[in-house]
Design an enzyme around this catalytic site. Sequence first.
Site, PDB file in Angstrom:
ATOM      1  N   GLY A 192       0.606  -1.254   0.074  1.00  0.00           N
ATOM      2  CA  GLY A 192      -0.071  -0.220   0.166  1.00  0.00           C
ATOM      3  C   GLY A 192       0.833   1.259  -0.062  1.00  0.00           C
ATOM      4  O   GLY A 192       0.470   2.373   0.361  1.00  0.00           O
TER       5      GLY A 192
ATOM      6  N   ASN B 235       1.592   3.165  -2.560  1.00  0.00           N
ATOM      7  CA  ASN B 235       1.005   3.955  -3.351  1.00  0.00           C
ATOM      8  C   ASN B 235      -0.311   4.675  -2.798  1.00  0.00           C
ATOM      9  O   ASN B 235      -0.789   5.763  -2.926  1.00  0.00           O
ATOM     10  CB  ASN B 235       0.542   3.408  -4.926  1.00  0.00           C
ATOM     11  CG  ASN B 235       1.642   3.626  -5.813  1.00  0.00           C
ATOM     12  OD1 ASN B 235       2.489   4.665  -5.988  1.00  0.00           O
ATOM     13  ND2 ASN B 235       2.126   2.521  -6.657  1.00  0.00           N
TER      14      ASN B 235
ATOM     15  N   LEU C 178      -3.449  -6.942  -7.327  1.00  0.00           N
ATOM     16  CA  LEU C 178      -2.996  -7.941  -8.439  1.00  0.00           C
ATOM     17  C   LEU C 178      -3.820  -8.611  -8.914  1.00  0.00           C
ATOM     18  O   LEU C 178      -3.520 -10.026  -9.433  1.00  0.00           O
ATOM     19  CB  LEU C 178      -1.613  -8.697  -7.547  1.00  0.00           C
ATOM     20  CG  LEU C 178      -0.593  -7.857  -7.094  1.00  0.00           C
ATOM     21  CD1 LEU C 178       0.355  -8.787  -6.335  1.00  0.00           C
ATOM     22  CD2 LEU C 178       0.014  -6.954  -8.062  1.00  0.00           C
ATOM     23  N   LYS C 179      -5.200  -8.515  -8.838  1.00  0.00           N
ATOM     24  CA  LYS C 179      -6.090  -9.306  -9.634  1.00  0.00           C
ATOM     25  C   LYS C 179      -6.731  -8.655 -10.777  1.00  0.00           C
ATOM     26  O   LYS C 179      -6.758  -7.409 -10.938  1.00  0.00           O
ATOM     27  CB  LYS C 179      -7.354  -9.840  -8.426  1.00  0.00           C
ATOM     28  CG  LYS C 179      -6.608 -10.346  -7.391  1.00  0.00           C
ATOM     29  CD  LYS C 179      -6.383 -11.954  -7.652  1.00  0.00           C
ATOM     30  CE  LYS C 179      -7.443 -12.907  -7.797  1.00  0.00           C
ATOM     31  NZ  LYS C 179      -7.356 -14.047  -7.926  1.00  0.00           N
TER      32      LYS C 179
ATOM     33  N   ILE D 190      -9.555  -7.041 -12.920  1.00  0.00           N
ATOM     34  CA  ILE D 190     -10.870  -6.610 -12.647  1.00  0.00           C
ATOM     35  C   ILE D 190     -11.635  -7.227 -13.650  1.00  0.00           C
ATOM     36  O   ILE D 190     -11.739  -7.401 -14.864  1.00  0.00           O
ATOM     37  CB  ILE D 190     -10.983  -5.102 -13.098  1.00  0.00           C
ATOM     38  CG1 ILE D 190      -9.716  -4.395 -12.316  1.00  0.00           C
ATOM     39  CG2 ILE D 190     -12.386  -4.464 -12.722  1.00  0.00           C
ATOM     40  CD1 ILE D 190     -10.233  -4.369 -10.566  1.00  0.00           C
TER      41      ILE D 190
ATOM     42  N   ASN E  88      -5.093   2.921 -13.241  1.00  0.00           N
ATOM     43  CA  ASN E  88      -4.079   2.014 -12.687  1.00  0.00           C
ATOM     44  C   ASN E  88      -2.818   2.313 -13.047  1.00  0.00           C
ATOM     45  O   ASN E  88      -2.794   3.220 -13.938  1.00  0.00           O
ATOM     46  CB  ASN E  88      -4.413   0.582 -13.462  1.00  0.00           C
ATOM     47  CG  ASN E  88      -3.240  -0.515 -12.924  1.00  0.00           C
ATOM     48  OD1 ASN E  88      -3.207  -0.665 -11.824  1.00  0.00           O
ATOM     49  ND2 ASN E  88      -2.478  -1.009 -13.771  1.00  0.00           N
TER      50      ASN E  88
ATOM     51  N   HIS F  86       1.119   1.397 -13.615  1.00  0.00           N
ATOM     52  CA  HIS F  86       2.029   0.207 -14.147  1.00  0.00           C
ATOM     53  C   HIS F  86       3.579   0.619 -13.887  1.00  0.00           C
ATOM     54  O   HIS F  86       3.813   1.787 -14.374  1.00  0.00           O
ATOM     55  CB  HIS F  86       1.717  -0.183 -15.427  1.00  0.00           C
ATOM     56  CG  HIS F  86       2.558  -1.448 -15.904  1.00  0.00           C
ATOM     57  ND1 HIS F  86       2.015  -2.527 -15.217  1.00  0.00           N
ATOM     58  CD2 HIS F  86       3.580  -1.484 -16.569  1.00  0.00           C
ATOM     59  CE1 HIS F  86       2.856  -3.518 -16.117  1.00  0.00           C
ATOM     60  NE2 HIS F  86       3.902  -2.900 -16.486  1.00  0.00           N
TER      61      HIS F  86
ATOM     62  N   ASP G 273      -3.386  -4.480 -18.737  1.00  0.00           N
ATOM     63  CA  ASP G 273      -2.558  -3.583 -18.972  1.00  0.00           C
ATOM     64  C   ASP G 273      -2.604  -2.608 -20.448  1.00  0.00           C
ATOM     65  O   ASP G 273      -1.559  -2.725 -21.126  1.00  0.00           O
ATOM     66  CB  ASP G 273      -0.789  -4.090 -19.032  1.00  0.00           C
ATOM     67  CG  ASP G 273      -0.382  -4.635 -17.575  1.00  0.00           C
ATOM     68  OD1 ASP G 273      -1.056  -3.909 -16.671  1.00  0.00           O
ATOM     69  OD2 ASP G 273       0.526  -5.275 -17.588  1.00  0.00           O
TER      70      ASP G 273
ATOM     71  N   GLU H  31       6.304   6.937  -8.933  1.00  0.00           N
ATOM     72  CA  GLU H  31       5.075   6.599  -8.886  1.00  0.00           C
ATOM     73  C   GLU H  31       4.249   7.266  -7.798  1.00  0.00           C
ATOM     74  O   GLU H  31       3.182   7.739  -7.937  1.00  0.00           O
ATOM     75  CB  GLU H  31       4.825   5.079  -8.265  1.00  0.00           C
ATOM     76  CG  GLU H  31       5.132   3.907  -9.669  1.00  0.00           C
ATOM     77  CD  GLU H  31       4.850   2.845  -9.300  1.00  0.00           C
ATOM     78  OE1 GLU H  31       3.874   2.381  -8.658  1.00  0.00           O
ATOM     79  OE2 GLU H  31       5.759   1.829  -9.658  1.00  0.00           O
TER      80      GLU H  31
END
Length: 199
Positions: A13, A15, A87-88, A90, A104, A106, A147, A176
Site C-alpha cells: 500500500g 501508493n 494484483l487481480k 478486474i 491503474n 504500471h 495492461d 510513482e
Amino acid sequence: MAVRIAVLASGGGTNLQALIDYLVGQGDRASARIVVVGSNREGSRALDRARAATIPAEVFDASDDGSALLDLLDRYDAQLVVLAGYLKRIPPAIVNHYRGRILNVHPGLLPEFGGAGMYGAKVHAAVIAAGAAHTGVTVHLVDDELDHGPVIARWLVPVNRGDTTETLAARVLEVEHVVYPRVVEMVAALNERRFFADF
C-alpha cells in the site's frame, strides 16, 4: 463536493499512502476523497494504512464474478476506482460499470513491458534484460485487456549502468509516489463537473 474514490490494493500500500498524504496536503482544495480501501488479502498492509488514516478498510472475495467487489463499491457510492498494487484482474462486470473511471499505475512503459505476469519485480527484470535505456511509470484507464486502456500519463525513468532489479524498482517507485496521486486528482477534477452536474 469531492469525487468519491475507492482504492483497491493487494500488498504493502505505498501508493495508497502516497495518495492519502497528497490528498491530506491538498486540504479543502482536494477534488477527491478516499471513501474506502478494499483488498483481496486479509493481511494486506494497505488495510492497516487505511485504518490508520480513519478510512474504512474491507476485505472482499475476488474469486467470484465481481459481485462482491461491485457490492463493496456500491455500498460506498464510489465514483472513481483507483488500483494501487492490486494484483487481480478486474472482472468484466466492474469494467463495464465503471468504464472510463478505473485507474491503474504500471511500473513500466506500456505496451512494451505489460501483459500477463508482468508486475512488480518482473517488469524491472524484463527492462534490464532488454537493455532498455529508459523505463518509466504509466498511468492508464483500465479496460477489458490486461495492461491496456488509454494512457493518461507516462513518466520516463533512466536505467542506469549497473542497475539491479531492486535499485531500479526503488527509483521507479519514487516516481510513482509523485505522479500517481497527482494524476488521480487531475482525473477526479476533470470528472467532478460530470458527477455533480445536477448540484
